[in-house]
Write a protein that holds these residues in place. Structure first.
Motif, PDB file in Angstrom:
ATOM      1  N   SER A  40       0.830  -1.198   0.000  1.00 52.69           N
ATOM      2  CA  SER A  40       0.000   0.000   0.000  1.00 52.69           C
ATOM      3  C   SER A  40       0.871   1.257   0.000  1.00 52.69           C
ATOM      4  CB  SER A  40      -0.911  -0.003   1.227  1.00 52.69           C
ATOM      5  OG  SER A  40      -1.642   1.184   1.311  1.00 52.69           O
ATOM      6  N   PHE A  41       1.929   1.257   0.787  1.00 47.67           N
ATOM      7  CA  PHE A  41       2.836   2.398   0.845  1.00 47.67           C
ATOM      8  C   PHE A  41       3.487   2.637  -0.516  1.00 47.67           C
ATOM      9  CE2 PHE A  41       7.182   3.991   1.482  1.00 47.67           C
ATOM     10  CZ  PHE A  41       6.889   5.233   2.026  1.00 47.67           C
ATOM     11  N   VAL A  42       4.008   1.570  -1.102  1.00 49.34           N
ATOM     12  CA  VAL A  42       4.691   1.695  -2.399  1.00 49.34           C
ATOM     13  C   VAL A  42       3.708   2.147  -3.479  1.00 49.34           C
ATOM     14  CG1 VAL A  42       5.868   0.394  -4.219  1.00 49.34           C
ATOM     15  CG2 VAL A  42       6.523   0.061  -1.832  1.00 49.34           C
ATOM     16  N   SER A  43       2.530   1.542  -3.521  1.00 52.69           N
ATOM     17  CA  SER A  43       1.566   1.904  -4.564  1.00 52.69           C
ATOM     18  C   SER A  43       1.054   3.328  -4.378  1.00 52.69           C
ATOM     19  CB  SER A  43       0.413   0.912  -4.618  1.00 52.69           C
ATOM     20  OG  SER A  43      -0.340   0.970  -3.439  1.00 52.69           O
ATOM     21  N   SER A  44       0.897   3.794  -3.137  1.00 55.47           N
ATOM     22  CA  SER A  44       0.453   5.176  -2.929  1.00 55.47           C
ATOM     23  C   SER A  44       1.532   6.161  -3.359  1.00 55.47           C
ATOM     24  CB  SER A  44       0.052   5.414  -1.475  1.00 55.47           C
ATOM     25  OG  SER A  44       1.176   5.357  -0.630  1.00 55.47           O
ATOM     26  N   ARG A  45       2.796   5.812  -3.159  1.00 54.97           N
ATOM     27  CA  ARG A  45       3.895   6.679  -3.611  1.00 54.97           C
ATOM     28  C   ARG A  45       3.918   6.750  -5.135  1.00 54.97           C
ATOM     29  NH1 ARG A  45       8.278   7.906   0.025  1.00 54.97           N
ATOM     30  NH2 ARG A  45       9.019   8.950  -1.841  1.00 54.97           N
ATOM     31  N   VAL A  46       3.744   5.602  -5.790  1.00 47.71           N
ATOM     32  CA  VAL A  46       3.726   5.566  -7.253  1.00 47.71           C
ATOM     33  C   VAL A  46       2.540   6.374  -7.781  1.00 47.71           C
ATOM     34  CG1 VAL A  46       3.387   4.047  -9.246  1.00 47.71           C
ATOM     35  CG2 VAL A  46       4.986   3.396  -7.437  1.00 47.71           C
ATOM     36  N   ALA A  47       1.377   6.223  -7.145  1.00 49.59           N
ATOM     37  CA  ALA A  47       0.185   6.965  -7.573  1.00 49.59           C
ATOM     38  C   ALA A  47       0.378   8.464  -7.365  1.00 49.59           C
ATOM     39  CB  ALA A  47      -1.041   6.473  -6.813  1.00 49.59           C
ATOM     40  N   ALA A  48       0.974   8.849  -6.246  1.00 57.84           N
ATOM     41  CA  ALA A  48       1.208  10.269  -5.983  1.00 57.84           C
ATOM     42  C   ALA A  48       2.156  10.864  -7.016  1.00 57.84           C
ATOM     43  CB  ALA A  48       1.765  10.460  -4.583  1.00 57.84           C
ATOM     44  N   LYS A  49       3.189  10.120  -7.390  1.00 54.33           N
ATOM     45  CA  LYS A  49       4.134  10.598  -8.410  1.00 54.33           C
ATOM     46  C   LYS A  49       3.436  10.726  -9.760  1.00 54.33           C
ATOM     47  CE  LYS A  49       8.552   9.636 -10.663  1.00 54.33           C
ATOM     48  NZ  LYS A  49       8.200  10.491 -11.727  1.00 54.33           N
ATOM     49  N   ALA A  50       2.628   9.734 -10.111  1.00 52.91           N
ATOM     50  CA  ALA A  50       1.904   9.789 -11.387  1.00 52.91           C
ATOM     51  C   ALA A  50       0.940  10.980 -11.401  1.00 52.91           C
ATOM     52  CB  ALA A  50       1.147   8.485 -11.620  1.00 52.91           C
ATOM     53  N   GLU A  51       0.293  11.235 -10.267  1.00 54.60           N
ATOM     54  CA  GLU A  51      -0.632  12.359 -10.166  1.00 54.60           C
ATOM     55  C   GLU A  51       0.112  13.684 -10.323  1.00 54.60           C
ATOM     56  OE1 GLU A  51      -3.298  14.125  -6.614  1.00 54.60           O
ATOM     57  OE2 GLU A  51      -3.617  12.001  -7.056  1.00 54.60           O
ATOM     58  N   LYS A  52       1.269  13.812  -9.669  1.00 52.24           N
ATOM     59  CA  LYS A  52       2.066  15.031  -9.805  1.00 52.24           C
ATOM     60  C   LYS A  52       2.501  15.239 -11.249  1.00 52.24           C
ATOM     61  CE  LYS A  52       4.262  16.009  -5.409  1.00 52.24           C
ATOM     62  NZ  LYS A  52       5.504  15.966  -4.645  1.00 52.24           N
ATOM     63  N   ASP A  53       2.955  14.162 -11.882  1.00 48.57           N
ATOM     64  CA  ASP A  53       3.375  14.251 -13.283  1.00 48.57           C
ATOM     65  C   ASP A  53       2.212  14.667 -14.170  1.00 48.57           C
ATOM     66  OD1 ASP A  53       5.906  13.504 -12.520  1.00 48.57           O
ATOM     67  OD2 ASP A  53       5.682  11.406 -13.178  1.00 48.57           O
TER      68      ASP A  53
END
Length: 163
Positions: A40-53
């Motif tokens: 969950s931690f890793v996927s939320s970080r990936v999602a947050a980065k994708a959202e920022k991009d």
């Protein structure tokens, strides 16, 4: 016998076996929770980065044409927000439509704004509707009791139904 690890250590006593019966399922569940938390931690970080991009990317002409619902070359803030929320998977289109229906239902004045007067009007309509339903039921009961007492009146009122 229940073993722990590769079988080199196993509980020898009755108490040790009972402890293993409780400990092994508990440890499996705990390990599952740890793995789920890490995922969950890793996927939320990936999602947050994708959202920022996604937010940082430039809007293209094709995006503008897609957003321009009335084809005047302009996009209002509401349309932009709606597009971005759906594109970022924060909300789906059906939820947007449900919220629009709710807004239009609350906008009693149909002027594009929800105001105190709209809420008062809606409340009055609801009260009036309840009162009319109550009166209709009351009149229906009164009418039925009168007709039940006098079958001739019933025939007179509903003669067309008896022919």
């Amino acid at each position: 016998a229940t073993t722990i690890g590769f079988g080199d250590v196993c509980p020898q006593t009755q108490f040790g076996r009972l402890l293993a019966v409780a400990f092994i399922p508990l440890s499996v569940v705990t390990l599952g929770e740890v793995i789920a938390s890490v995922f969950s931690f890793v996927s939320s970080r990936v999602a947050a980065k994708a959202e920022k991009d996604f937010i940082r990317r430039e809007i293209t002409l094709s995006d503008l044409e897609y957003l321009d619902v009335n084809e005047d070359g302009k996009v209002c803030e509401l349309d932009f927000m709606r597009f971005m929320l759906v594109a970022m998977h924060k909300v789906d289109r059906n939820t947007i439509k449900d919220l629009q229906r709710l807004f239009h239902a609350l906008d009693a004045g149909k002027d594009g704004f929800i105001q105190k007067e709209d809420l008062i009007t809606l409340r009055q309509r609801k009260r009036r509707s309840k009162r009319l339903k109550r009166e209709a039921r009351k009149n229906e009961r009164w009418f039925e009791t009168r007709l039940a007492k006098d079958p001739e009146k019933k025939k007179k009122w509903f003669g067309w139904a008896y022919k």
